[in-house]
Design an enzyme around this catalytic site. Structure first.
Site, PDB file in Angstrom:
ATOM      1  N   TYR A   1      29.863  19.019   7.235  1.00  0.00           N
ATOM      2  CA  TYR A   1      28.823  18.564   8.332  1.00  0.00           C
ATOM      3  C   TYR A   1      28.280  17.082   8.966  1.00  0.00           C
ATOM      4  CZ  TYR A   1      23.576  16.872   9.169  1.00  0.00           C
ATOM      5  OH  TYR A   1      22.582  16.100   9.285  1.00  0.00           O
TER       6      TYR A   1
ATOM      7  N   GLU B   1      23.827  16.273  16.514  1.00  0.00           N
ATOM      8  CA  GLU B   1      24.115  17.006  14.918  1.00  0.00           C
ATOM      9  C   GLU B   1      25.044  18.608  14.964  1.00  0.00           C
ATOM     10  OE1 GLU B   1      21.405  17.757  11.089  1.00  0.00           O
ATOM     11  OE2 GLU B   1      21.030  19.567  11.883  1.00  0.00           O
TER      12      GLU B   1
END
Lengths: 381, 290
Positions: A101, A189
């Protein structure tokens, strides 16, 4: 402004971040063609601007042309969390060794950009943050000095990673940070950032949200921001320069200031149901409130309108003229209750009263909504 | 004493020649505020509402002794004007405009804190001390002198609370709009500290709203440091959740941001949570803040 995944992936690719081979399809036949070029299996991803898309059924794997036809057709006629799927992204399916992530956002409280990483990427990242916080690491960037790559290397070392992956991953962080600056991103992101069997990294998803207040100074090609607003009333609100949110009730609301609008909704919702949230900001004119009346009354089931405005920066007496003109021209019959206080309030009340508006002169919004409740009665459709 | 504004405050209005700047200068003067100068580059030598206009902040400070500044500058020019104002030595800045890019606000915030400047906003109605003066756009008719402080994220809700208190003869010491943007120039806890230290304030009302974590962080400060009674209202219980994307914010903030999380944190710090703005009146009377 939130970008679609395919738009963000294009930007990430231009900046040198490795992304999958892919194509955008609006029909099943286009999807079939793209999949043929990429080779099966492929992943089909609905391009809708909601979070939790995968868990809501917006991501499918097709192993053959027959399966693709069925899945693409299904997706393109479906809705994800209430939004129609108009486009699907057809992507190569890669072998995944691990999901990481990476997110960059603004920490509002400290007023600094923050980079967040985790070795446990994927849809359950927020659960990981709660249950296994040791698998998450973050670092704030000092706005006076900006970002330097050593920040990423030291961040990743905290996760106990090998140097090889630290090198590859910190490159991606540097690239994403540059994107976040150039595009004035509130969020940039990649989740997941996939580790491939050969040790390489691949961004298989992309989120980019741009600061609306900065759009006019970003001199890079950007998609049209009105076009992506699915709700025609919300789009109309944006066009006339107000914030409008469509809700499912039948009491129309026009307010100046987001806080006052939210408080008004909270109080209305105790006994009735708001049809919308509408916040004018500080730019009230007669024409603006005329257009706001028109916008609120576009919904056919509106039983009453509550106008809650303050004359601080806003010339409410001008706004009142717009409301009065609208009522007269359109012969509005439903009850309208207005609370309008501040600079030039008496003049404002006079204009509204002569147009048949019920003016409440007490300060508390609660009192005005009590009056509204009396006028619309208790029988609800 | 009062918070931020007192008899020694000499106000400079930036963007004084604009439509909003000139109208608001009129209202500030009418309220008795010492507006001593205006700045609009290129319009030096003129006057607005009898106030001399200068080309630079430095000049305005030198000629008039201005020590506080309020902004009515278009969003795109705010950062430049702000840095100029800090460099000219002004220690109190109120940034009224909305729609300033977040990355500009970040720069302003850090420069101000580094240089010891108290700045509030953006998207703030400003500061008003009843009977003493105001910097910003608050409509004076709703305020009465007294001993309750109000700190509000929303401009118009700060007027609503002041008006509700004034109707039951509960006056205010100072009302501060802290600003409503994702990043603000001073956090809520810093403003609370001013009220805790102010001899003219006996109690404080926080008017918060859903989102961010200002109220939660302030709860820690209240538990540790506040001796005066504090009440809080949080707007937005009925607001629909945005179609949120991305996880980074949720990861760093945890559960902070919801109305419930804010109310719970504040209650745990001994704050009385108000269900509706109108309850502010009973709270103030109960604590004898009249």
């Amino acid at each position: 402004m939130r970008l679609h995944e395919h738009e963000a992936l294009d930007i990430f690719e231009q900046m040198g971040i490795p992304v999958p081979r892919r194509g955008l399809a609006t029909t099943m036949h286009e999807a079939l063609h793209i999949a043929g070029e990429i080779g099966y299996p492929v992943i089909l991803k609905a391009q809708v601007l909601v979070g939790g898309r995968g868990l809501a059924g917006g991501i499918k794997v097709a192993h053959s042309p027959d399966e693709l036809k069925e899945l693409a057709e299904g997706l393109l006629t479906s809705e994800i969390k209430g939004l129609p799927v108009r486009k699907i992204l057809v992507c190569e399916k890669v072998e995944i060794q691990k999901e990481l992530y990476l997110g960059i956002t603004i920490d509002g409280y400290s007023g600094r950009p923050v980079i967040v990483v985790s070795t446990e990427g994927g849809v359950l990242i927020e659960e990981t943050a709660k249950n296994a916080p040791e698998k998450i690491a973050s670092i704030h960037i000092d706005p006076s000095f900006g970002y330097y790559p050593y920040k990423s290397r030291s961040l990743l070392r905290r996760l106990g990673l090998e140097q090889k992956i630290i090198s590859a991953w910190s490159d991606v962080i540097s690239q994403l940070y540059t994107i976040s600056i150039r595009y004035e991103a509130l969020i940039a992101e990649i989740n997941p950032l996939v580790v491939l069997p050969n040790g390489g990294l691949l961004a298989v998803d992309a989120v980019l949200e741009i600061d609306d207040s900065a759009i006019s100074r970003i001199h890079l090609p950007l998609p049209d921001r009105f076009e992506r607003m699915e709700n025609p009333l919300e789009r109309r609100g944006r066009e006339i320069g107000v914030t409008y949110v469509d809700l499912d009730g039948d009491i129309g609301l026009i307010s100046s200031g987001a806080g006052l609008g939210m408080a008004s909704m909270d109080i209305i919702a105790k006994n009735m149901r708001p049809a919308n949230f509408l916040e004018t900001g500080g730019g009230i004119t007669a024409d603006l409130l005329y257009r706001c009346m028109d916008l609120v009354l576009m919904k056919p089931n509106i039983r009453a309108i509550f106008i809650n405005v303050y004359g601080g920066i806003n010339p409410i007496h001008e706004g009142a003229k717009g409301v009065a003109r609208y009522i007269k021209e359109h012969k509005v019959k439903i009850p309208i209750v207005a609370k309008a206080l501040g600079n030039r309030q008496e003049e404002t009340w006079e204009i509204l009263r002569s147009a048949g508006v019920h003016v409440v002169t007490e300060t508390a919004t609660e009192k005005a909504i009590e009056r509204l409740y009396e006028l619309v009665g208790t029988n609800r459709e | 004493m009062s918070v931020l504004i007192d008899d020694s405050t000499r106000v400079l209005v930036q963007g004084i020649t604009g439509r909003i700047g000139s109208v608001q200068t009129h209202w500030m003067l009418e309220y008795g505020t010492k507006v001593v100068a205006g700045v609009t580059p290129g319009k030096g030598g003129t006057e607005v509402e009898g106030v001399p206009v200068f080309n630079s902040v430095e000049e305005a400070v030198k000629e008039t002794g201005a020590n506080a500044s309020v902004f009515f500058v278009p969003a795109a020019f705010v950062l430049d004007a702000f840095l100029e104002t800090v460099d000219a030595g002004i220690k109190l800045i109120v940034v009224v405009p909305e729609h300033i890019p977040v990355r500009d606000v970040i720069k302003m915030r850090h420069y101000a804190i580094e240089k010891g400047v108290f700045a509030i906003g953006p998207t703030t109605p400003g500061i008003l001390s009843p009977g003493k003066g105001k910097m910003g756009i608050m409509p004076a008719s709703l305020f009465r002198p007294g001993r309750v402080g109000i700190i509000s994220r929303s401009g118009t809700l700060s007027y609503e609370f002041a008006g509700i208190l004034s109707e039951v003869n509960v006056g205010q010491s100072t009302v501060v709009g802290m600003g409503a943007d994702p990043v603000i120039l001073r956090n809520l806890a810093d403003i609370l500290e001013l009220f805790e230290r102010d001899n003219d304030t006996d109690g404080v009302i926080i008017v918060g709203e859903v989102g961010g974590e200002q109220e939660e962080k302030a709860a820690g400060f209240i538990a540790r440091r506040m001796t005066k009674p504090v009440a809080a209202y949080i707007a937005g219980r009925y607001s629909p959740q945005g179609k949120r994307m991305g996880h980074a914010g949720a990861i760093i903030r945890g559960s902070a941001g919801t109305v419930e999380a804010k109310q719970e944190a504040l209650r745990a710090a001994g704050v009385e949570v108000l269900d509706s703005p109108i309850h502010a009146a009973q709270w103030a009377i109960k604590h004898k803040l009249r």
